[in-house]
Scaffold this motif. Structure first.
Motif, PDB file in Angstrom:
ATOM      1  N   PHE A  70       6.660  20.771 -17.882  1.00  0.00           N
ATOM      2  CA  PHE A  70       7.141  20.067 -16.706  1.00  0.00           C
ATOM      3  C   PHE A  70       8.661  19.969 -16.692  1.00  0.00           C
ATOM      4  CE2 PHE A  70       2.811  18.350 -16.948  1.00  0.00           C
ATOM      5  CZ  PHE A  70       2.405  18.594 -15.653  1.00  0.00           C
ATOM      6  N   VAL A  71       9.223  20.033 -15.499  1.00  0.00           N
ATOM      7  CA  VAL A  71      10.654  19.856 -15.299  1.00  0.00           C
ATOM      8  C   VAL A  71      10.966  18.378 -15.435  1.00  0.00           C
ATOM      9  CG1 VAL A  71      12.491  20.040 -13.575  1.00  0.00           C
ATOM     10  CG2 VAL A  71      10.802  21.854 -13.787  1.00  0.00           C
ATOM     11  N   ARG A  72      12.038  18.041 -16.133  1.00  0.00           N
ATOM     12  CA  ARG A  72      12.362  16.636 -16.389  1.00  0.00           C
ATOM     13  C   ARG A  72      13.544  16.118 -15.567  1.00  0.00           C
ATOM     14  NH1 ARG A  72       7.817  14.974 -18.310  1.00  0.00           N
ATOM     15  NH2 ARG A  72       7.172  16.063 -20.171  1.00  0.00           N
ATOM     16  N   SER A  73      14.616  16.880 -15.461  1.00  0.00           N
ATOM     17  CA  SER A  73      15.830  16.367 -14.816  1.00  0.00           C
ATOM     18  C   SER A  73      15.967  16.916 -13.394  1.00  0.00           C
ATOM     19  CB  SER A  73      17.067  16.746 -15.634  1.00  0.00           C
ATOM     20  OG  SER A  73      17.289  18.142 -15.559  1.00  0.00           O
ATOM     21  N   ASP A  74      16.842  16.283 -12.631  1.00  0.00           N
ATOM     22  CA  ASP A  74      17.109  16.739 -11.265  1.00  0.00           C
ATOM     23  C   ASP A  74      17.728  18.128 -11.269  1.00  0.00           C
ATOM     24  OD1 ASP A  74      16.085  14.426 -10.155  1.00  0.00           O
ATOM     25  OD2 ASP A  74      18.031  13.430 -10.058  1.00  0.00           O
ATOM     26  N   THR A  75      18.584  18.394 -12.237  1.00  0.00           N
ATOM     27  CA  THR A  75      19.224  19.704 -12.336  1.00  0.00           C
ATOM     28  C   THR A  75      18.187  20.791 -12.590  1.00  0.00           C
ATOM     29  OG1 THR A  75      21.192  18.654 -13.247  1.00  0.00           O
ATOM     30  CG2 THR A  75      21.005  21.027 -13.530  1.00  0.00           C
ATOM     31  N   LYS A  80       0.827  -1.201   0.000  1.00  0.00           N
ATOM     32  CA  LYS A  80       0.000   0.000   0.000  1.00  0.00           C
ATOM     33  C   LYS A  80       0.865   1.256   0.000  1.00  0.00           C
ATOM     34  CE  LYS A  80      -3.783  -2.179   2.493  1.00  0.00           C
ATOM     35  NZ  LYS A  80      -4.612  -2.144   3.686  1.00  0.00           N
ATOM     36  N   THR A  81       1.758   1.330  -0.937  1.00  0.00           N
ATOM     37  CA  THR A  81       2.605   2.516  -1.014  1.00  0.00           C
ATOM     38  C   THR A  81       1.970   3.541  -1.937  1.00  0.00           C
ATOM     39  OG1 THR A  81       3.873   1.569  -2.828  1.00  0.00           O
ATOM     40  CG2 THR A  81       4.722   1.207  -0.615  1.00  0.00           C
ATOM     41  N   LYS A  82       2.188   4.796  -1.638  1.00  0.00           N
ATOM     42  CA  LYS A  82       1.677   5.878  -2.461  1.00  0.00           C
ATOM     43  C   LYS A  82       2.799   6.381  -3.354  1.00  0.00           C
ATOM     44  CE  LYS A  82      -1.625   7.611   0.919  1.00  0.00           C
ATOM     45  NZ  LYS A  82      -2.015   8.761   1.723  1.00  0.00           N
ATOM     46  N   PRO A  83       2.522   6.548  -4.623  1.00  0.00           N
ATOM     47  CA  PRO A  83       3.553   7.115  -5.482  1.00  0.00           C
ATOM     48  C   PRO A  83       3.787   8.579  -5.132  1.00  0.00           C
ATOM     49  CG  PRO A  83       1.510   6.907  -6.680  1.00  0.00           C
ATOM     50  CD  PRO A  83       1.298   6.257  -5.350  1.00  0.00           C
ATOM     51  N   ILE A  84       5.024   8.985  -5.212  1.00  0.00           N
ATOM     52  CA  ILE A  84       5.368  10.367  -4.927  1.00  0.00           C
ATOM     53  C   ILE A  84       5.147  11.183  -6.196  1.00  0.00           C
ATOM     54  CG2 ILE A  84       7.232  11.954  -4.306  1.00  0.00           C
ATOM     55  CD1 ILE A  84       8.443   9.669  -2.696  1.00  0.00           C
ATOM     56  N   SER A  85       4.352  12.196  -6.084  1.00  0.00           N
ATOM     57  CA  SER A  85       4.074  13.058  -7.215  1.00  0.00           C
ATOM     58  C   SER A  85       4.870  14.344  -7.047  1.00  0.00           C
ATOM     59  CB  SER A  85       2.581  13.369  -7.286  1.00  0.00           C
ATOM     60  OG  SER A  85       2.352  14.275  -8.338  1.00  0.00           O
ATOM     61  N   ASP A  86       5.852  14.520  -7.877  1.00  0.00           N
ATOM     62  CA  ASP A  86       6.663  15.727  -7.794  1.00  0.00           C
ATOM     63  C   ASP A  86       6.678  16.443  -9.140  1.00  0.00           C
ATOM     64  OD1 ASP A  86       8.167  13.850  -9.092  1.00  0.00           O
ATOM     65  OD2 ASP A  86      10.025  14.307  -8.055  1.00  0.00           O
ATOM     66  N   ASN A  87       5.490  16.640  -9.670  1.00  0.00           N
ATOM     67  CA  ASN A  87       5.351  17.330 -10.945  1.00  0.00           C
ATOM     68  C   ASN A  87       5.573  18.817 -10.733  1.00  0.00           C
ATOM     69  OD1 ASN A  87       4.731  14.953 -12.246  1.00  0.00           O
ATOM     70  ND2 ASN A  87       2.560  15.164 -11.838  1.00  0.00           N
ATOM     71  N   ILE A  88       6.720  19.277 -11.133  1.00  0.00           N
ATOM     72  CA  ILE A  88       7.076  20.682 -10.987  1.00  0.00           C
ATOM     73  C   ILE A  88       7.013  21.320 -12.364  1.00  0.00           C
ATOM     74  CG2 ILE A  88       8.885  22.294 -10.310  1.00  0.00           C
ATOM     75  CD1 ILE A  88       9.897  20.120  -8.390  1.00  0.00           C
ATOM     76  N   ARG A  95      15.061  20.604 -11.825  1.00  0.00           N
ATOM     77  CA  ARG A  95      14.214  20.667 -10.632  1.00  0.00           C
ATOM     78  C   ARG A  95      14.849  21.586  -9.584  1.00  0.00           C
ATOM     79  NH1 ARG A  95      13.416  15.560 -10.080  1.00  0.00           N
ATOM     80  NH2 ARG A  95      11.364  15.624 -11.008  1.00  0.00           N
ATOM     81  N   LEU A  96      16.136  21.424  -9.349  1.00  0.00           N
ATOM     82  CA  LEU A  96      16.825  22.270  -8.378  1.00  0.00           C
ATOM     83  C   LEU A  96      16.850  23.724  -8.836  1.00  0.00           C
ATOM     84  CD1 LEU A  96      19.822  19.970  -7.413  1.00  0.00           C
ATOM     85  CD2 LEU A  96      17.845  20.560  -6.004  1.00  0.00           C
ATOM     86  N   GLN A  97      17.067  23.926 -10.117  1.00  0.00           N
ATOM     87  CA  GLN A  97      17.081  25.279 -10.659  1.00  0.00           C
ATOM     88  C   GLN A  97      15.707  25.943 -10.499  1.00  0.00           C
ATOM     89  OE1 GLN A  97      18.134  25.459 -14.772  1.00  0.00           O
ATOM     90  NE2 GLN A  97      18.325  27.682 -14.775  1.00  0.00           N
ATOM     91  N   ARG A  98      14.647  25.186 -10.742  1.00  0.00           N
ATOM     92  CA  ARG A  98      13.302  25.739 -10.616  1.00  0.00           C
ATOM     93  C   ARG A  98      12.982  26.100  -9.174  1.00  0.00           C
ATOM     94  NH1 ARG A  98       9.990  29.067 -10.904  1.00  0.00           N
ATOM     95  NH2 ARG A  98       7.782  28.602 -11.041  1.00  0.00           N
ATOM     96  N   TRP A  99      13.405  25.270  -8.218  1.00  0.00           N
ATOM     97  CA  TRP A  99      13.188  25.590  -6.808  1.00  0.00           C
ATOM     98  C   TRP A  99      13.954  26.860  -6.442  1.00  0.00           C
ATOM     99  CZ3 TRP A  99       9.338  24.425  -4.016  1.00  0.00           C
ATOM    100  CH2 TRP A  99       8.697  23.194  -4.125  1.00  0.00           C
ATOM    101  N   GLN A 100      15.157  27.003  -6.965  1.00  0.00           N
ATOM    102  CA  GLN A 100      15.945  28.196  -6.709  1.00  0.00           C
ATOM    103  C   GLN A 100      15.225  29.432  -7.241  1.00  0.00           C
ATOM    104  OE1 GLN A 100      19.748  28.277  -8.644  1.00  0.00           O
ATOM    105  NE2 GLN A 100      20.495  29.960  -7.391  1.00  0.00           N
TER     106      GLN A 100
END
Length: 61
Positions: free
Chosen positions: A38-43, A23-31, A45-50
């Motif tokens: 949508f943001v695709r890569s980790d780089t 019963k795990t919930k998928p993590i939704s991190d659609n940024i 994602r970090l840039q968008r948060w910044q």
């Protein structure tokens, strides 16, 4: 699980129990970028948060 319980590691116990029960919930991190795509890569994602926090915290008075 028994070892985690004996050590009072409740987070480990809980996550193991959830994983084993299936019963795990998928993590939704659609940024989204500012253009709406949508943001695709980790780089990206970090840039968008910044960018987000710069706009949020560095506003003109």
């Amino acid at each position: 699980m028994e070892e985690a319980q004996q050590k009072n590691e409740f987070w480990t116990l809980y996550t193991t129990l959830r994983r084993l029960s299936g019963k795990t919930k998928p993590i939704s991190d659609n940024i989204r970028k500012t253009d709406g795509s949508f943001v695709r890569s980790d780089t990206e994602r970090l840039q968008r948060w910044q960018e987000f926090f710069q706009q949020l915290l560095n506003h003109q008075k």
